[in-house]
Design a protein around this motif. Structure first.
Motif, PDB file in Angstrom:
ATOM      1  N   LEU A   1       0.837  -1.202   0.000  1.00  0.00           N
ATOM      2  CA  LEU A   1       0.000   0.000   0.000  1.00  0.00           C
ATOM      3  C   LEU A   1       0.878   1.260   0.000  1.00  0.00           C
ATOM      4  N   GLY A   2       0.555   2.171  -0.912  1.00  0.00           N
ATOM      5  CA  GLY A   2       1.326   3.403  -0.980  1.00  0.00           C
ATOM      6  C   GLY A   2       2.564   3.283  -1.856  1.00  0.00           C
ATOM      7  N   GLU A   3       2.829   2.081  -2.325  1.00  0.00           N
ATOM      8  CA  GLU A   3       4.011   1.875  -3.180  1.00  0.00           C
ATOM      9  C   GLU A   3       3.601   1.439  -4.561  1.00  0.00           C
ATOM     10  N   ASN A   4       2.396   0.916  -4.628  1.00  0.00           N
ATOM     11  CA  ASN A   4       1.930   0.334  -5.876  1.00  0.00           C
ATOM     12  C   ASN A   4       0.517   0.858  -6.170  1.00  0.00           C
ATOM     13  N   PRO A   5       0.393   1.712  -7.208  1.00  0.00           N
ATOM     14  CA  PRO A   5      -0.901   2.347  -7.487  1.00  0.00           C
ATOM     15  C   PRO A   5      -2.040   1.345  -7.698  1.00  0.00           C
ATOM     16  N   SER A   6      -1.747   0.184  -8.292  1.00  0.00           N
ATOM     17  CA  SER A   6      -2.853  -0.750  -8.533  1.00  0.00           C
ATOM     18  C   SER A   6      -3.292  -1.408  -7.224  1.00  0.00           C
ATOM     19  N   THR A   7      -2.357  -1.655  -6.306  1.00  0.00           N
ATOM     20  CA  THR A   7      -2.748  -2.184  -4.997  1.00  0.00           C
ATOM     21  C   THR A   7      -3.617  -1.165  -4.276  1.00  0.00           C
ATOM     22  N   ASP A   8      -3.196   0.096  -4.332  1.00  0.00           N
ATOM     23  CA  ASP A   8      -3.980   1.165  -3.689  1.00  0.00           C
ATOM     24  C   ASP A   8      -5.403   1.157  -4.227  1.00  0.00           C
ATOM     25  N   ALA A   9      -5.525   1.012  -5.542  1.00  0.00           N
ATOM     26  CA  ALA A   9      -6.848   1.039  -6.173  1.00  0.00           C
ATOM     27  C   ALA A   9      -7.682  -0.158  -5.739  1.00  0.00           C
ATOM     28  N   ILE A  10      -7.056  -1.324  -5.655  1.00  0.00           N
ATOM     29  CA  ILE A  10      -7.780  -2.537  -5.259  1.00  0.00           C
ATOM     30  C   ILE A  10      -8.263  -2.423  -3.817  1.00  0.00           C
ATOM     31  N   VAL A  11      -7.377  -1.987  -2.935  1.00  0.00           N
ATOM     32  CA  VAL A  11      -7.736  -1.873  -1.516  1.00  0.00           C
ATOM     33  C   VAL A  11      -8.843  -0.832  -1.339  1.00  0.00           C
ATOM     34  N   THR A  12      -8.715   0.300  -2.018  1.00  0.00           N
ATOM     35  CA  THR A  12      -9.747   1.334  -1.943  1.00  0.00           C
ATOM     36  C   THR A  12     -11.086   0.794  -2.442  1.00  0.00           C
ATOM     37  N   ALA A  13     -11.041  -0.005  -3.510  1.00  0.00           N
ATOM     38  CA  ALA A  13     -12.278  -0.571  -4.075  1.00  0.00           C
ATOM     39  C   ALA A  13     -12.910  -1.576  -3.114  1.00  0.00           C
ATOM     40  N   ILE A  14     -12.072  -2.418  -2.478  1.00  0.00           N
ATOM     41  CA  ILE A  14     -12.614  -3.410  -1.526  1.00  0.00           C
ATOM     42  C   ILE A  14     -13.295  -2.679  -0.356  1.00  0.00           C
ATOM     43  N   ILE A  15     -12.643  -1.627   0.127  1.00  0.00           N
ATOM     44  CA  ILE A  15     -13.217  -0.878   1.244  1.00  0.00           C
ATOM     45  C   ILE A  15     -14.538  -0.229   0.822  1.00  0.00           C
ATOM     46  N   GLY A  16     -14.555   0.337  -0.366  1.00  0.00           N
ATOM     47  CA  GLY A  16     -15.781   0.964  -0.874  1.00  0.00           C
ATOM     48  C   GLY A  16     -16.897  -0.055  -1.026  1.00  0.00           C
ATOM     49  N   LEU A  17     -16.524  -1.218  -1.530  1.00  0.00           N
ATOM     50  CA  LEU A  17     -17.491  -2.308  -1.705  1.00  0.00           C
ATOM     51  C   LEU A  17     -18.066  -2.721  -0.356  1.00  0.00           C
ATOM     52  N   GLY A  18     -17.178  -2.897   0.610  1.00  0.00           N
ATOM     53  CA  GLY A  18     -17.608  -3.280   1.952  1.00  0.00           C
ATOM     54  C   GLY A  18     -18.565  -2.259   2.533  1.00  0.00           C
ATOM     55  N   ARG A  19     -18.216  -1.009   2.366  1.00  0.00           N
ATOM     56  CA  ARG A  19     -19.065   0.044   2.926  1.00  0.00           C
ATOM     57  C   ARG A  19     -20.443   0.046   2.284  1.00  0.00           C
ATOM     58  N   SER A  20     -20.487  -0.179   0.963  1.00  0.00           N
ATOM     59  CA  SER A  20     -21.795  -0.153   0.316  1.00  0.00           C
ATOM     60  C   SER A  20     -22.605  -1.407   0.628  1.00  0.00           C
ATOM     61  N   LEU A  21     -21.929  -2.489   1.004  1.00  0.00           N
ATOM     62  CA  LEU A  21     -22.651  -3.715   1.394  1.00  0.00           C
ATOM     63  C   LEU A  21     -22.923  -3.743   2.894  1.00  0.00           C
ATOM     64  N   ASP A  22     -22.482  -2.695   3.575  1.00  0.00           N
ATOM     65  CA  ASP A  22     -22.650  -2.613   5.021  1.00  0.00           C
ATOM     66  C   ASP A  22     -21.872  -3.709   5.743  1.00  0.00           C
ATOM     67  N   VAL A  23     -20.686  -3.989   5.228  1.00  0.00           N
ATOM     68  CA  VAL A  23     -19.809  -4.990   5.822  1.00  0.00           C
ATOM     69  C   VAL A  23     -18.598  -4.255   6.387  1.00  0.00           C
ATOM     70  N   GLN A  24     -18.213  -4.606   7.606  1.00  0.00           N
ATOM     71  CA  GLN A  24     -17.039  -3.997   8.230  1.00  0.00           C
ATOM     72  C   GLN A  24     -15.765  -4.490   7.539  1.00  0.00           C
ATOM     73  N   ILE A  25     -14.802  -3.596   7.391  1.00  0.00           N
ATOM     74  CA  ILE A  25     -13.543  -3.967   6.751  1.00  0.00           C
ATOM     75  C   ILE A  25     -12.390  -3.872   7.741  1.00  0.00           C
ATOM     76  N   THR A  26     -11.614  -4.950   7.829  1.00  0.00           N
ATOM     77  CA  THR A  26     -10.398  -4.953   8.638  1.00  0.00           C
ATOM     78  C   THR A  26      -9.200  -5.076   7.703  1.00  0.00           C
ATOM     79  N   ALA A  27      -8.188  -4.248   7.920  1.00  0.00           N
ATOM     80  CA  ALA A  27      -6.933  -4.405   7.175  1.00  0.00           C
ATOM     81  C   ALA A  27      -5.972  -5.149   8.082  1.00  0.00           C
ATOM     82  N   GLU A  28      -5.408  -6.276   7.603  1.00  0.00           N
ATOM     83  CA  GLU A  28      -4.455  -7.010   8.433  1.00  0.00           C
ATOM     84  C   GLU A  28      -3.029  -6.740   7.970  1.00  0.00           C
ATOM     85  N   GLY A  29      -2.085  -6.832   8.897  1.00  0.00           N
ATOM     86  CA  GLY A  29      -0.681  -6.623   8.551  1.00  0.00           C
ATOM     87  C   GLY A  29      -0.279  -5.167   8.419  1.00  0.00           C
ATOM     88  N   VAL A  30      -0.949  -4.297   9.164  1.00  0.00           N
ATOM     89  CA  VAL A  30      -0.605  -2.869   9.114  1.00  0.00           C
ATOM     90  C   VAL A  30       0.673  -2.642   9.929  1.00  0.00           C
TER      91      VAL A  30
END
Ligand code: C2E
Ligand code: CA
Ligand code: CA
Ligand code: CA
Length: 276
Positions: A206-235
């Protein structure tokens, strides 16, 4: 005569022999470990990103081997899964985690338990979860079951039914290692998860690879619209936190916030600790 005897079989190599031997030793060791109570659960904290509050812990198993020292789950869980021992080990984890969490001072903290697809048995698993709750006195809302996509590959009605029954108890269900399987997205429409855990492999770059950033942002957005909580592991660093916060991620877990630690620490040390 380089090739002789059994090595003429194309599929057989001395390396496989060593690997089979290694697994056999682990398997025998695991049988003993169960009998002699050599397992331990460590707890890794999970924080809410919006207010930096501790929300709970994921339980992570360790094998305290009398001569080899601490053995990580990646070494023995696959062997336990293949040998069927995962059922007894999984039971130990579930009951032990519930019992320990029930003793934590802060009764608002959750405990997440990893349940392997190999230990999951429709008809059985929901009964064991219910039993672990009554036996420990842990409030169902404090328990979370982490499953992986592999459980849903077969997508039998029985599996979905069992997950639904566990959920009906008041226990939440999280999809672990999200994004690492073949059809992560399709499972979201088949089962109503409470939480999605974005796999560490995505968070790492994250923050080093633009496509990873886009994927993670999309997963979070998807979760939010489905009303699903999102946890990021390995921070592990603040750069990741800044990006995750901007994307609207709910929860974080990783070495930056805390390494897996002893239950006694889970009961006190992390309490009230915040990170900004
Ligand atoms: P997992 O469920 O994806 O668990 C997260 C793993 O990432 C843990 O490794 C944790 O210690 C590690 N981790 C967390 N934060 C960081 C970080 O910031 N950086 C790095 N480099 N690593 C981080 P662990 O404890 O070795 O467990 C490995 C895997 O073993 C788990 O992956 C899970 O699949 C399995 N496992 C652990 N405990 C259990 C259990 O009780 N039952 C079952 N069935 N599987 C378990
Ligand atoms: Ca997990
Ligand atoms: Ca993972
Ligand atoms: Ca995993």
């Amino acid at each position: 005569a380089k090739h002789s005897g059994r090595s003429t079989f194309a599929w057989y190599t001395p390396d496989m022999d060593a690997e089979a031997q290694r697994r056999k030793e682990i398997e025998e060791g695991l049988v003993k470990a169960l009998r002699l109570d050599q397992f331990q659960l460590l707890y890794q904290p999970q924080y809410s990103l919006s207010d930096n509050k501790l929300k709970g812990y994921e339980s992570l198993i360790r094998w305290e081997h009398p001569t080899k020292g601490t053995i990580a789950p990646d070494v023995f869980i696959p062997v336990a899964e293949d040998s069927g021992l995962i059922e007894d080990i999984g039971d130990w984890v579930l009951f032990h985690a519930c019992r320990e969490a029930a003793r934590w001072e802060d009764k608002s903290l959750r405990v997440a338990v990893n349940v392997s697809a190999a230990q999951f048995k429709p008809g059985e698993t929901e009964r064991k979860v219910a039993l672990a709750l009554t036996e420990s006195g842990l409030a169902p809302e404090r328990l979370e079951i982490e499953i992986t996509e592999s459980l849903l590959i077969a997508n039998t009605a029985a599996v979905v039914d069992t997950l639904q029954k566990i959920r009906a108890l008041g226990v939440s269900i999280a999809m672990d290692d999200f994004g690492t399987g073949y059809s992560s997205l399709s499972y979201l429409s088949r089962f109503p998860f409470d939480k999605i855990k974005i796999d560490r492999s995505f968070i790492r770059t994250l923050g080093e690879n633009p496509s990873t950033d886009a994927i993670v942002t999309a997963i979070i957005g998807l979760g939010r619209s489905l009303d699903v909580q999102i946890t990021a592991e390995g921070v592990e660093d603040m750069r990741q936190v800044t990006l995750l916060r901007a994307a609207g991620c709910h929860l974080v877990q990783g070495f930056l916030y805390g390494r897996p630690g002893q239950a006694s620490d889970a009961a006190s040390v992390h309490l009230g600790e915040t990170l900004t």
